[in-house]
Design a protein around this motif. Structure first.
Motif, PDB file in Angstrom:
ATOM      1  N   ILE A   1      -1.829  -0.151  -4.704  1.00  0.00           N
ATOM      2  CA  ILE A   1      -1.084  -1.377  -4.403  1.00  0.00           C
ATOM      3  C   ILE A   1      -0.009  -1.470  -5.485  1.00  0.00           C
ATOM      4  O   ILE A   1      -0.298  -1.489  -6.672  1.00  0.00           O
ATOM      5  CB  ILE A   1      -1.995  -2.618  -4.343  1.00  0.00           C
ATOM      6  CG1 ILE A   1      -2.979  -2.665  -5.512  1.00  0.00           C
ATOM      7  CG2 ILE A   1      -2.760  -2.648  -3.024  1.00  0.00           C
ATOM      8  CD1 ILE A   1      -3.814  -3.941  -5.555  1.00  0.00           C
ATOM      9  N   LEU A  58       0.854  -1.205   0.000  1.00  0.00           N
ATOM     10  CA  LEU A  58       0.000   0.000   0.000  1.00  0.00           C
ATOM     11  C   LEU A  58       0.879   1.240   0.000  1.00  0.00           C
ATOM     12  O   LEU A  58       1.782   1.363   0.834  1.00  0.00           O
ATOM     13  CB  LEU A  58      -0.850   0.057   1.264  1.00  0.00           C
ATOM     14  CG  LEU A  58      -2.207  -0.611   1.320  1.00  0.00           C
ATOM     15  CD1 LEU A  58      -2.896  -0.234   2.627  1.00  0.00           C
ATOM     16  CD2 LEU A  58      -3.099  -0.263   0.138  1.00  0.00           C
ATOM     17  N   THR A  59       0.625   2.143  -0.924  1.00  0.00           N
ATOM     18  CA  THR A  59       1.374   3.397  -0.940  1.00  0.00           C
ATOM     19  C   THR A  59       0.398   4.548  -1.173  1.00  0.00           C
ATOM     20  O   THR A  59      -0.613   4.383  -1.857  1.00  0.00           O
ATOM     21  CB  THR A  59       2.418   3.407  -2.074  1.00  0.00           C
ATOM     22  OG1 THR A  59       1.789   2.945  -3.282  1.00  0.00           O
ATOM     23  CG2 THR A  59       3.589   2.505  -1.760  1.00  0.00           C
ATOM     24  N   PRO A  60       0.689   5.718  -0.607  1.00  0.00           N
ATOM     25  CA  PRO A  60      -0.239   6.846  -0.746  1.00  0.00           C
ATOM     26  C   PRO A  60      -0.139   7.484  -2.128  1.00  0.00           C
ATOM     27  O   PRO A  60       0.899   7.430  -2.782  1.00  0.00           O
ATOM     28  CB  PRO A  60       0.230   7.818   0.338  1.00  0.00           C
ATOM     29  CG  PRO A  60       1.675   7.509   0.520  1.00  0.00           C
ATOM     30  CD  PRO A  60       1.836   6.047   0.256  1.00  0.00           C
ATOM     31  N   PHE A  92      -3.461  -0.051 -10.179  1.00  0.00           N
ATOM     32  CA  PHE A  92      -4.689   0.018  -9.374  1.00  0.00           C
ATOM     33  C   PHE A  92      -4.721   1.255  -8.480  1.00  0.00           C
ATOM     34  O   PHE A  92      -3.690   1.671  -7.948  1.00  0.00           O
ATOM     35  CB  PHE A  92      -4.797  -1.209  -8.462  1.00  0.00           C
ATOM     36  CG  PHE A  92      -5.131  -2.480  -9.175  1.00  0.00           C
ATOM     37  CD1 PHE A  92      -6.390  -2.677  -9.718  1.00  0.00           C
ATOM     38  CD2 PHE A  92      -4.183  -3.501  -9.275  1.00  0.00           C
ATOM     39  CE1 PHE A  92      -6.700  -3.868 -10.357  1.00  0.00           C
ATOM     40  CE2 PHE A  92      -4.491  -4.685  -9.913  1.00  0.00           C
ATOM     41  CZ  PHE A  92      -5.741  -4.874 -10.460  1.00  0.00           C
ATOM     42  N   LYS A  93      -5.923   1.789  -8.299  1.00  0.00           N
ATOM     43  CA  LYS A  93      -6.160   2.801  -7.272  1.00  0.00           C
ATOM     44  C   LYS A  93      -7.082   2.182  -6.229  1.00  0.00           C
ATOM     45  O   LYS A  93      -8.061   1.520  -6.587  1.00  0.00           O
ATOM     46  CB  LYS A  93      -6.861   4.017  -7.872  1.00  0.00           C
ATOM     47  CG  LYS A  93      -6.000   4.817  -8.820  1.00  0.00           C
ATOM     48  CD  LYS A  93      -6.817   5.938  -9.443  1.00  0.00           C
ATOM     49  CE  LYS A  93      -5.975   6.731 -10.430  1.00  0.00           C
ATOM     50  NZ  LYS A  93      -6.785   7.764 -11.104  1.00  0.00           N
ATOM     51  N   VAL A  94      -6.779   2.406  -4.978  1.00  0.00           N
ATOM     52  CA  VAL A  94      -7.562   1.804  -3.906  1.00  0.00           C
ATOM     53  C   VAL A  94      -8.189   2.905  -3.048  1.00  0.00           C
ATOM     54  O   VAL A  94      -7.482   3.585  -2.306  1.00  0.00           O
ATOM     55  CB  VAL A  94      -6.674   0.896  -3.018  1.00  0.00           C
ATOM     56  CG1 VAL A  94      -7.510   0.210  -1.953  1.00  0.00           C
ATOM     57  CG2 VAL A  94      -5.926  -0.126  -3.866  1.00  0.00           C
ATOM     58  N   PRO A  95      -9.510   3.081  -3.147  1.00  0.00           N
ATOM     59  CA  PRO A  95     -10.162   4.107  -2.332  1.00  0.00           C
ATOM     60  C   PRO A  95     -10.114   3.724  -0.853  1.00  0.00           C
ATOM     61  O   PRO A  95     -10.263   2.551  -0.506  1.00  0.00           O
ATOM     62  CB  PRO A  95     -11.624   4.088  -2.823  1.00  0.00           C
ATOM     63  CG  PRO A  95     -11.668   3.156  -3.988  1.00  0.00           C
ATOM     64  CD  PRO A  95     -10.445   2.316  -3.979  1.00  0.00           C
ATOM     65  N   ALA A  96      -9.888   4.723  -0.001  1.00  0.00           N
ATOM     66  CA  ALA A  96      -9.872   4.479   1.445  1.00  0.00           C
ATOM     67  C   ALA A  96     -10.798   5.501   2.119  1.00  0.00           C
ATOM     68  O   ALA A  96     -11.535   6.215   1.443  1.00  0.00           O
ATOM     69  CB  ALA A  96      -8.454   4.582   1.973  1.00  0.00           C
ATOM     70  N   TRP A  97     -10.767   5.568   3.426  1.00  0.00           N
ATOM     71  CA  TRP A  97     -11.647   6.490   4.154  1.00  0.00           C
ATOM     72  C   TRP A  97     -11.512   7.917   3.623  1.00  0.00           C
ATOM     73  O   TRP A  97     -10.433   8.323   3.202  1.00  0.00           O
ATOM     74  CB  TRP A  97     -11.307   6.490   5.638  1.00  0.00           C
ATOM     75  CG  TRP A  97     -11.736   5.239   6.336  1.00  0.00           C
ATOM     76  CD1 TRP A  97     -10.913   4.257   6.809  1.00  0.00           C
ATOM     77  CD2 TRP A  97     -13.075   4.824   6.623  1.00  0.00           C
ATOM     78  NE1 TRP A  97     -11.651   3.248   7.373  1.00  0.00           N
ATOM     79  CE2 TRP A  97     -12.982   3.575   7.280  1.00  0.00           C
ATOM     80  CE3 TRP A  97     -14.336   5.370   6.391  1.00  0.00           C
ATOM     81  CZ2 TRP A  97     -14.110   2.867   7.706  1.00  0.00           C
ATOM     82  CZ3 TRP A  97     -15.459   4.663   6.819  1.00  0.00           C
ATOM     83  CH2 TRP A  97     -15.338   3.433   7.472  1.00  0.00           C
ATOM     84  N   TYR A 141      -5.099   5.036  -2.147  1.00  0.00           N
ATOM     85  CA  TYR A 141      -3.808   4.380  -2.104  1.00  0.00           C
ATOM     86  C   TYR A 141      -3.575   3.667  -3.434  1.00  0.00           C
ATOM     87  O   TYR A 141      -4.449   3.574  -4.275  1.00  0.00           O
ATOM     88  CB  TYR A 141      -3.754   3.340  -0.971  1.00  0.00           C
ATOM     89  CG  TYR A 141      -4.123   3.861   0.389  1.00  0.00           C
ATOM     90  CD1 TYR A 141      -3.779   5.149   0.789  1.00  0.00           C
ATOM     91  CD2 TYR A 141      -4.819   3.060   1.295  1.00  0.00           C
ATOM     92  CE1 TYR A 141      -4.117   5.621   2.049  1.00  0.00           C
ATOM     93  CE2 TYR A 141      -5.162   3.523   2.555  1.00  0.00           C
ATOM     94  CZ  TYR A 141      -4.811   4.798   2.929  1.00  0.00           C
ATOM     95  OH  TYR A 141      -5.144   5.259   4.172  1.00  0.00           O
TER      96      TYR A 141
END
Lengths: 408, 408
Positions: free
Chosen positions: A105, A75-77, A93-98, A103
């Motif tokens: 991967i 995980l990286t910002p 990939f883009k990973v949505p967070a709160w 983030y």
């Protein structure tokens, strides 16, 4: 010791139909791996042993060369990827967070490693340096296929080096070639591994080389100069003018299909500049020019290439240092189990690994057992039965040799 | 051998201020780890050695118990999570991919492993079985803090067992406790590790136990019965009625703070039913009831707990089997380098790992070098200098003992 009587991961009766390549069918049939979705494979116990053996050979040679192993995050910002303007790449990939945070991967680690080394490279004494890690990487592939050869999730060794100037980089770059060739040699691929000049693509304008294993199903075409032997990827061959050797300008060539198992790149200052790496030189003067290189080996991909390379009619003849086990003991007859277990324990005491085929019953005759041994490519097969014991011991068949009775 | 003269990951001059716990400051100061964002840490070479040593002890004990190691994917498709209705959990990441597809980066692997084992568990002979893997897991934590103790990305050993009936499960469950205690024993935590009854939460209605290490900064409160010694997590203590021992009904207790390092759960058929696992029994009859358990050890979390547990004034006194190296050699004086290297090579020949502090110059006096040795918790410190050589050899200081001159 794996005892097959209580090992659920038995081989499949028939090879699953896979269009791309037959080695993937064999890997699936042997329950080495299992697909959870296109491009994402689980490594089951037999396959994971092979993968770890390959990984460890890569690690040993990296360590021997004095490169430092670490483990970067997956995980990286988002901010990290914006520094070198690589946030907007659809294959990453883009990973949505709160909240609104996002983030990634990691599909590769140039940003992350440069960000880390920016903190630690302070003096000219810290250069040159090379760090690496072995970890999963991720790509948002539109159509993942080809088994382990091109995945959405794959195990990768990626290394990164940092240098004061291009001369130092060039010296180091050449030495990595030797480390890589040694790795592929130890994996039994040496005779068919070629270093080919390649297009650095968006990443590199200067040096870029691929390590290519000659393979019929290979997705790349390699042009090999008949005069000096230099190789290059067909991307570098001018469509109109045709082949001209980069080394000796000869126009005489042969071509073959090959599969990439490693690549090395000159990155220059593409990442070190935006991240602002600098260091103090001998005169206590701040220098803000650092040359960088990156060096990859796709470990799970390499397993796929090796499966194809060592594929035989009914199994994969893994080299001894990569096979899932050293010995495969076939026991015929319940009454000979004890003797077989003794032998297995004796072999383990000498540091060997053993698969004990202690399955009994009609379904598990010699044919089934010998077949599994072949599918799993175990280099030494032992049979213990009434017959062999009457002959005074057990039968051993080492790959490429004749059966032999060994006295107990 | 790590030679510090060319090792960029030097320790930091001062401990970064971290509000949560002092061991995280020490881990950061020692360049064991580095934070890329809240809840996500890189393991730098010194820290990765510690993490791998812990991981390998966990692996050795899992293997010794006969559990099968595999490597599951991190990326999993949405459909898998819908089977047991766990797609919509805000703490689990969703990863958008091409088109409308969505993946998850696994926060845990009940779905994935049940899906795999559904394919391979076919006969009563395949049961009981226990599989495990050691891999990163991911949680969308709103406020990740506490260093390695609670992360968005963490290294986990997760194991899963499958059984014909509850009696077989119960037997196995008890045996896992022994395996776990052995692991924590080997890691030097044995004297302060307690098994506590715990609330299974949404996962388990029956058995659930936590392995808790007594620790001042622990986030859990353990109630220990003064009569029989049984422990339970305070979640199980009725707020109105107060403590009553689950084992002996005594109301006499003491409490202490503790940090969880492992947990084991009875899952029953929560996953095996929706995935439809079934098998053929001795009479060739299809049985569709399979009991399941899961068993976790947070490997990176364990490193955080150990850092806190073994923390001293100026460093972390790691146990020998976990320390970043066996020996730390301090060389004083350029002219003694050769002797020091010889000694380092001799130690390596006996299978020991060595950090050679060959840094020279004003900044690297004895104090700095001894300080780094302590911060990194290396159990054996060697000094080679003009003085020691005049005394006939080098000085060795084994943790907890007095310095001693060893003749060369």
């Amino acid at each position: 010791m794996i005892k097959l009587s209580n090992f659920p991961f038995s081989t499949l009766k028939t090879a699953p139909k896979v269009s791309e390549n037959r080695s993937t069918s064999l890997l699936l049939q042997g329950s080495y791996i299992r697909q959870v979705m296109a491009g994402a494979y689980e490594f089951l116990p037999i396959g994971y042993r092979v993968l770890k053996n390959i990984e460890n050979i890569v690690r040993e040679e990296m360590d021997r060369a004095g490169y430092h192993e670490m483990l970067m995050t997956i995980l990286t910002p988002r901010e990290l990827w914006e520094v070198a303007d690589r946030w907007e790449i659809p294959e990453y990939f883009k990973v949505p967070a709160w909240g609104n945070s996002e983030y990634r991967i990691s599909p590769t680690n140039e940003e992350n490693v440069t960000n880390i080394m920016n903190e630690f490279i302070q003096s000219y004494k810290d250069l040159p340096t090379c760090v690496y890690h072995i970890q999963k990487k991720f790509r948002n592939e539109k159509r993942a296929k080809s088994g382990l050869l091109r995945g959405r999730e794959f195990l990768m060794k990626d290394a990164y080096s940092f240098h004061r100037d291009i001369e130092d980089f060039d010296r180091f770059y050449e030495s990595v070639k030797d480390v890589y060739l040694r790795i592929f040699d130890r994996l039994g691929l040496g005779a068919d591994t070629y270093i080919a000049d390649a297009d650095g693509g968006a990443i590199s304008d200067k040096n870029s080389h691929e390590f290519q294993v000659k393979l019929e199903i290979g997705e790349d075409t390699i042009y090999k100069c008949k005069k000096c032997g230099a190789c290059q990827n067909d991307e570098l061959v001018d469509e109109e003018k045709g082949f001209e050797c980069i080394e000796c300008t000869s126009k005489d060539f042969e071509t073959f299909a090959a599969s990439e198992v490693g690549n090395i790149f000159h990155l220059g200052t593409k990442y070190t500049k935006p991240f602002g790496i600098s260091y103090l030189d001998e005169n206590n003067k701040m220098v803000n020019h650092v040359e960088m290189g990156c060096y990859g080996i796709g470990v799970s991909r390499l397993m796929g290439v090796m499966a194809e390379y060592f594929m035989r009619d009914k199994g994969i003849a893994w080299p001894e240092n990569v096979a899932p086990a050293d010995y495969y003991i076939i026991v015929l007859g319940e009454e000979n189990l004890e003797k077989a277990e003794e032998l297995a324990l004796d072999l383990e005491k000498t540091g060997k690994s053993v698969i004990l085929d202690d399955r009994m019953g009609k379904k598990f005759g010699f044919g089934q057992k010998a077949g599994d041994c072949e599918l799993w490519g175990i280099p030494n097969r032992i049979v213990i039965s009434k017959k062999t014991l009457e002959q005074g011991g057990y039968e051993i068949l080492r790959r490429g040799e004749k059966e032999l009775i060994v006295k107990i």
